[in-house]
Enzyme design. Structure first.
Site, mmCIF file in Angstrom:
data_model
loop_
_atom_site.group_PDB
_atom_site.id
_atom_site.type_symbol
_atom_site.label_atom_id
_atom_site.label_comp_id
_atom_site.label_asym_id
_atom_site.label_seq_id
_atom_site.Cartn_x
_atom_site.Cartn_y
_atom_site.Cartn_z
ATOM 1 N N SER A 55 -30.679 26.380 -5.873
ATOM 2 C CA SER A 55 -30.450 24.928 -5.792
ATOM 3 C C SER A 55 -29.399 24.487 -6.803
ATOM 4 O O SER A 55 -29.713 23.841 -7.804
ATOM 5 C CB SER A 55 -31.749 24.139 -5.985
ATOM 6 O OG SER A 55 -32.468 24.558 -7.119
ATOM 7 N N THR A 71 0.828 -1.202 0.000
ATOM 8 C CA THR A 71 0.000 0.000 0.000
ATOM 9 C C THR A 71 0.864 1.254 0.000
ATOM 10 O O THR A 71 1.968 1.252 0.536
ATOM 11 C CB THR A 71 -0.938 0.020 1.225
ATOM 12 O OG1 THR A 71 -0.142 0.027 2.418
ATOM 13 C CG2 THR A 71 -1.845 -1.193 1.225
#
Length: 638
Positions: free
Chosen positions: A551, A120
């Protein structure tokens, strides 16, 4: 005669070879599998360590070895014949930078056990990849550069490994050759790490002094560390106890992946057994419905089984015809998991864009996919001090605790008890990108204590006495586009037609219901969520609701649409260009935004996402507000 003897001898050799192959396959078939990760800070030697393990376990083919030697010479490894990191760093960008970016998985095997190792990345910006690698791991090898000691990424990766449920931890103090194999250096690092481990609840870990470069204490104990009496890394990996036995001891759980219906005479439910065992005659319960039945067959690829165990993929058939489909969980009837729609969870944010509380995300847990809304975090965790910090949102790699709610019951168990039914990911509904990973702690009491109260007067009755069909006329567009002007005219015209309406205007709502909200992206999301809930209640009352809000985000407009009954949400895009809207600037807001006096203003330093397929589009450059209102009403009431 001679030819016959030679032929018989050849048959015997072939038989012996076949026997050896069968024995070899039998041996490998019954080996246990250990999944582990290597993690730590940048350049701690994770890839080199894995390359060394692959090399020493003879898992490199001759052509791979030749290519590796050639690459090592080309890269110019300092005095080292082979650069083991090149076995794992497969991406071109990784080789160029000398770092790990993505998660690299490698398989290898020894006489005692099979392994899957995940290399990782160490950079903080790739922490999300580390979480991916750790999600299925049984063990974590935390590497520390002996010259640098315990670093921030050491703490971060240790905390994440523990959070994700990895209980087997190896503290590998690497590059001991660069500090002269000094025991004092090793002891100091182990003491520092132990203090941190105790603070986050890591009860035990195995410290080892190693050198991936030189091979010290990797497969055999090194004479360079006579003061170390513990096991070599490979010995520990081969003998560490796994949790697979305990998985079988837990109650039976199997998330349904698909309904297997190859013909009219067979109907089974396929999935991977997460825990426990199942056999014909067992009583099972299907959740979240709670329906019960009895298992009649346990079918695998090779035929029927007497018993299915954790880790096997099987198909179950039932004695009764009960509803069961993908996303359901089949469980032991007398020990079922819980089902709820509100939870507390730890969330690891993995997206570049910050978390927006109130925005709906897809939540995927096992085979279940639901819509989830995340509340503002209760706190964010400082991985260096374990301090709980106040936070309104979570940014990339942040770890926090928050409440969330789902649109329907989710079958779950606390992550600490069952990783398969307690771990989830969040997916952005617009981009389909995974934005977070999370672990459920428990369901909220309100989930069990708050229920829908049935009422005698239905929404159909409310609409009938008003002689109209409920609807939400959702006006969206830039500030200054003309939303409020047109919406006001529409309401007046509907009133003259004896229609029962109510107008929710963006500015007016912020004087009361939403006076506590600002104009950050997170507050804009919550603003629309609240308005949507109010609009829904008003449609239940039979009203035609008219809303005028910028919105700006498609996700929130889509969220409100899904709150309403099919066909009741009418999206009306007042399509005015930024230049035209700014030229009007009735309230002087654009001028303030341009001067920098008004932050997060839509169209200037905050985005507006226009509707892709609105029910009605109004181009204000081609019609007056009166004409726009007439067009909308004509579409609404033919």
């Amino acid at each position: 005669m001679s030819d016959t003897l030679e032929q018989e001898s050849a048959y015997q050799v072939d038989a012996l070879i076949a026997e050896d192959i069968d024995a070899y396959l039998e041996l490998h078939q019954h080996k246990t599998l250990l999944r582990f990760i290597t993690c730590g800070s940048v350049d701690d030697g994770k890839s080199t360590l894995i390359g060394r393990l692959l090399y020493d376990s003879k898992m490199i083919f001759e052509d791979q070895l030749a290519a590796l030697e050639a690459d090592s010479k080309r890269v110019g490894t300092q005095g080292q014949e082979i650069d083991f990191a090149l076995l794992v760093d497969g991406l071109a960008a990784e080789r160029e930078q000398g770092i790990t970016i993505d998660v690299a998985y490698r398989f290898f095997s020894t006489e005692k056990r099979k392994f899957i190792v995940a290399d990782t990345p160490g950079h903080e910006q790739y922490t999300r990849n580390m979480v991916t690698g750790a999600s299925t791991a049984d063990l974590a090898v935390i590497l520390i550069d002996a010259r640098k000691g315990v670093l921030t990424q050491t703490r971060r990766h240790s905390y994440l490994a523990h959070l994700i449920g990895i209980r087997n931890i190896v503290l590998a103090v690497n590059k001991m050759d660069l500090v002269g194999y000094d025991q004092a250096v090793f002891d100091t690092i182990v003491a520092d790490y132990r203090a941190f481990a105790d603070s986050i609840g890591i009860e035990r870990f195995v410290p080892m002094p190693i050198s991936g470069f030189k091979g010290d204490n990797i497969t055999t104990l090194s004479p360079n560390t006579p003061w170390y009496s513990g096991p070599a890394l490979m010995e520990h990996l081969e003998t560490v106890e796994l949790d697979q036995v305990s998985d079988q001891a837990r109650p039976f759980r199997m998330p349904v992946q698909w309904v297997n219906r190859p013909n009219l005479d067979f109907r089974g439910f396929s999935g991977l057994i997460g825990s426990g065992t199942v056999k014909p005659g067992d009583a099972v319960r299907v959740l979240p419905s709670g329906k019960t039945s009895t298992v009649t067959r346990v079918v695998a690829f090779d035929g029927d089984l007497e018993q299915g165990v954790a880790g096997q993929s099987v198909t179950l058939t039932f004695a009764d015809e009960i509803d069961c489909s993908r996303g359901d969980v089949i469980a032991a009837a007398d020990a079922p998991p819980q089902a709820a729609d509100q939870f507390e969870a730890t969330i690891v944010w993995m997206a570049d864009e910050e978390m927006l509380p109130g925005r709906p995300y897809w939540l995927k847990l096992g085979t279940q996919t639901v819509t989830a809304n995340i509340q503002a975090p209760k706190y964010q965790v400082n991985v260096n001090t374990m301090e709980h910090l106040a936070a309104k949102t979570l940014e990339l790699n942040a770890i926090g605790v928050a409440n969330l709610s789902t649109d329907r019951n989710l079958v779950f168990e606390p992550y600490a008890d069952n990783r398969g039914l307690g771990g989830f990911i969040l997916i952005d509904k617009i981009t389909n990108a995974t934005v977070a990973a999370g672990m459920l702690h428990f369901s909220l009491r309100r989930a069990q204590n708050v229920h829908w109260q049935p009422t005698d007067m239905s929404r159909e009755h409310h609409a009938a006495i008003k002689n109209q069909k409920p609807a939400v006329l959702w006006f969206t567009g830039l500030s200054g586009a003309g939303k409020s002007t047109i919406a006001n005219i529409v309401e007046k015209k509907l009133a003259r037609m004896n229609r029962h309406t109510f107008l929710l205007d963006g500015d007016n709502v912020r004087h009361g219901l939403n006076k506590d909200l600002g104009f950050t992206d997170a507050d804009r999301v919550e603003n629309i969520r609240r308005v949507g809930e109010v609009a829904k209640l008003m449609t239940d009352a039979g009203l035609i609701v008219i809303t005028a809000f910028i919105s700006p985000f498609r996700a929130e407009r889509d969220m409100v649409r899904k709150m309403m009954a099919p066909g009741e949400f009418v999206e009306i895009h007042i399509d005015t260009s930024l230049a035209d809207a700014e030229a009007r600037d009735v309230k002087g807001l654009y001028a303030k935004a341009r001067r920098g006096d008004l932050k997060n203003f839509t169209g200037i330093d905050s985005p507006y996402e226009p509707p892709e397929d609105p029910e009605i589009r109004i181009d204000t450059t081609n019609m007056t507000p009166e004409q726009a209102a007439d067009l909308i009403i004509a579409r609404l009431i033919p």
